[in-house]
Design an enzyme around this catalytic site. Structure first.
Site, PDB file in Angstrom:
ATOM      1  N   ASP A  62       0.824  -1.214   0.000  1.00  0.00           N
ATOM      2  CA  ASP A  62       0.000   0.000   0.000  1.00  0.00           C
ATOM      3  C   ASP A  62       0.855   1.260   0.000  1.00  0.00           C
ATOM      4  OD1 ASP A  62       0.993  -0.366   2.564  1.00  0.00           O
ATOM      5  OD2 ASP A  62      -0.948  -0.796   3.463  1.00  0.00           O
ATOM      6  N   ASN A 128      -7.585  -2.727  14.141  1.00  0.00           N
ATOM      7  CA  ASN A 128      -8.967  -3.081  13.786  1.00  0.00           C
ATOM      8  C   ASN A 128      -9.024  -4.283  12.842  1.00  0.00           C
ATOM      9  OD1 ASN A 128      -8.084  -2.027  11.372  1.00  0.00           O
ATOM     10  ND2 ASN A 128      -9.507  -0.299  11.306  1.00  0.00           N
ATOM     11  N   HIS A 130      -7.190  -4.713  10.063  1.00  0.00           N
ATOM     12  CA  HIS A 130      -6.929  -4.485   8.638  1.00  0.00           C
ATOM     13  C   HIS A 130      -5.606  -5.118   8.221  1.00  0.00           C
ATOM     14  CE1 HIS A 130      -4.887  -0.441   9.727  1.00  0.00           C
ATOM     15  NE2 HIS A 130      -3.961  -1.071   9.035  1.00  0.00           N
ATOM     16  N   GLU A 135      -9.484  -1.908   5.043  1.00  0.00           N
ATOM     17  CA  GLU A 135     -10.172  -1.600   6.291  1.00  0.00           C
ATOM     18  C   GLU A 135     -11.396  -2.503   6.480  1.00  0.00           C
ATOM     19  OE1 GLU A 135      -8.859   0.233   8.432  1.00  0.00           O
ATOM     20  OE2 GLU A 135      -8.263   2.220   7.766  1.00  0.00           O
TER      21      GLU A 135
END
Ligand code: GLP
Length: 233
Positions: A62, A128, A130, A135
């Site tokens: 990313d 979280n 990811h 996400e």
């Protein structure tokens, strides 16, 4: 999933570098790389080693949209700093966060990923759940795409920036489908703030609400965790 329990990230880095070494011994040609604080110990071990990637290909997961490669917070900068300056690859592909046509940039990356299938993909995990910048709520079948970062990720990643307003709101990420196409996946997680995500990744339902849970369905995953990150398994 195969688990390797370690005492601390440094020991994790030694084990992580070993996974890279084994992949090279098995003739791996293409490596998927990750950023964040987690893989640093693995990159440190690799840079100290005699492992040679000079005829290999790498892809990064990313990149933030809007950051120049020379910006110290960009993942381009990170990769040069922690790995490529010492261990260059024949070719390293990263998403270009400054691309004028986002659509063309994502299509370019997908074409390259199809041409050079990843043999070993390194992953961290977000608080979280990811992976990359996929996400919670990201469809599992997406390839490369543009992401609106969640408040949770912006807040967590703001520790690397001067202040939270400097954190980009958008990023490009390789999709879960591309990550899952990798022959082997190595996920590392350290520290108690990863404990919930790690427990849900392993024991929870496979759900787009916890992106890393998809790894339960991959045939060849190695998870390196320290005691704190494994404390809720
Ligand atoms: C970032 C990256 C992820 C990384 C995650 C965890 O958002 N895009 O690839 O795995 O954060 O980062 P850290 O390893 O610093 O905890």
């Amino acid at each position: 999933m195969k688990f390797i329990f370690v005492d601390n990230p440094n020991e994790g880095g030694i084990k992580g570098a070993q996974v890279f070494k084994n992949a090279l011994a098995n003739n791996a040609k293409t490596f998927g790389l990750a950023t964040g604080s987690t893989p640093i110990s693995t990159y440190n071990e690799i840079t100290k080693s005699n492992l040679d990637f000079s005829n290999k290909i790498s892809f990064n997961l990313d990149e933030y949209i809007g950051l120049k490669p020379t910006n110290p917070q960009s993942y381009h900068f990170y990769m040069n700093k922690y790995l490529f300056s010492v261990k260059p690859f024949a070719q390293s592909y990263l998403l270009n966060g400054l691309a004028t046509s986002e659509e063309a940039e994502l299509a370019r990356y997908d074409r390259l990923l199809e041409k050079y299938p990843i043999d070993l993909q390194l992953l961290g995990i977000g608080k979280n759940g990811h992976i990359g910048f996929n996400e919670p709520g990201t469809p599992f079948d997406l390839t490369s795409h543009k992401v609106k970062l969640t408040e949770s990720t912006i807040k967590t990643n703001s520790r690397f920036f001067n202040n939270i307003n400097e954190v980009p709101k958008y990023a490009f990420s390789m999709g879960i489908r591309s990550i899952m196409s990798s022959k082997q996946i190595l996920l590392e997680a350290y520290g108690e703030n990863k404990a919930d995500a790690v427990a849900k990744m392993i024991n929870g339902p496979v759900t787009e609400q916890l992106p890393a849970s998809i790894l339960q369905t991959h045939q060849n995953v190695i998870v390196i965790v320290d005691e704190a990150a494994a404390s809720k398994i």
